[in-house]
Motif scaffolding. Structure first.
Motif, PDB file in Angstrom:
ATOM      1  N   MET A   1     -23.873 -19.024   5.392  1.00 43.23           N
ATOM      2  CA  MET A   1     -24.615 -17.779   5.445  1.00 43.23           C
ATOM      3  C   MET A   1     -26.074 -18.093   5.760  1.00 43.23           C
ATOM      4  N   LYS A   2     -26.674 -17.287   6.609  1.00 47.26           N
ATOM      5  CA  LYS A   2     -28.072 -17.475   6.989  1.00 47.26           C
ATOM      6  C   LYS A   2     -28.937 -16.455   6.260  1.00 47.26           C
ATOM      7  N   VAL A   3     -30.094 -16.895   5.781  1.00 47.89           N
ATOM      8  CA  VAL A   3     -31.070 -15.998   5.170  1.00 47.89           C
ATOM      9  C   VAL A   3     -32.391 -16.129   5.929  1.00 47.89           C
ATOM     10  N   TYR A   4     -33.174 -15.072   5.876  1.00 48.50           N
ATOM     11  CA  TYR A   4     -34.474 -15.042   6.549  1.00 48.50           C
ATOM     12  C   TYR A   4     -35.549 -14.816   5.501  1.00 48.50           C
ATOM     13  N   ILE A   5     -36.514 -15.714   5.463  1.00 48.09           N
ATOM     14  CA  ILE A   5     -37.586 -15.642   4.479  1.00 48.09           C
ATOM     15  C   ILE A   5     -38.868 -15.220   5.193  1.00 48.09           C
ATOM     16  N   LEU A   6     -39.481 -14.164   4.678  1.00 50.54           N
ATOM     17  CA  LEU A   6     -40.728 -13.648   5.231  1.00 50.54           C
ATOM     18  C   LEU A   6     -41.880 -14.186   4.394  1.00 50.54           C
ATOM     19  N   GLU A   7     -42.791 -14.899   5.054  1.00 51.36           N
ATOM     20  CA  GLU A   7     -43.940 -15.483   4.374  1.00 51.36           C
ATOM     21  C   GLU A   7     -45.234 -14.926   4.963  1.00 51.36           C
ATOM     22  N   LYS A   8     -46.256 -14.903   4.138  1.00 51.19           N
ATOM     23  CA  LYS A   8     -47.583 -14.447   4.565  1.00 51.19           C
ATOM     24  C   LYS A   8     -48.556 -15.603   4.396  1.00 51.19           C
TER      25      LYS A   8
END
Length: 75
Positions: free
Chosen positions: A1-8
């Motif tokens: 499973m692929k996850v997407y992490i949003l970083e600032k």
């Protein structure tokens, strides 16, 4: 499973690579890149009070703050 992490990434006036990690913040995790981008657009509009009718590039409006969507394979 692929996850997407949003970083600032919020740069400071002085560049110090040792503290670079301190300026990165994980904002959220998503199951698709499209969900991450939609959430980011809403986040920018709310945090920087950009009108819904704005049609330009939202990320350009908040420079020098940068956002990164990274994908990871999770076992």
């Amino acid at each position: 499973m692929k996850v997407y992490i949003l970083e600032k990434y919020s740069p400071e006036d002085d560049y110090d690579e040792v503290r670079l990690v301190d300026r990165m913040s994980v904002l959220n995790v998503f199951s698709t890149r499209e969900l991450a981008q939609a959430w980011l657009d809403d986040y920018i509009r709310e945090e920087w009070q950009i009108e819904d009718g704005f049609t330009g590039d939202l990320e350009d409006e908040v420079y020098p703050v940068e956002f990164i969507i990274s994908s990871y394979e999770v076992i």
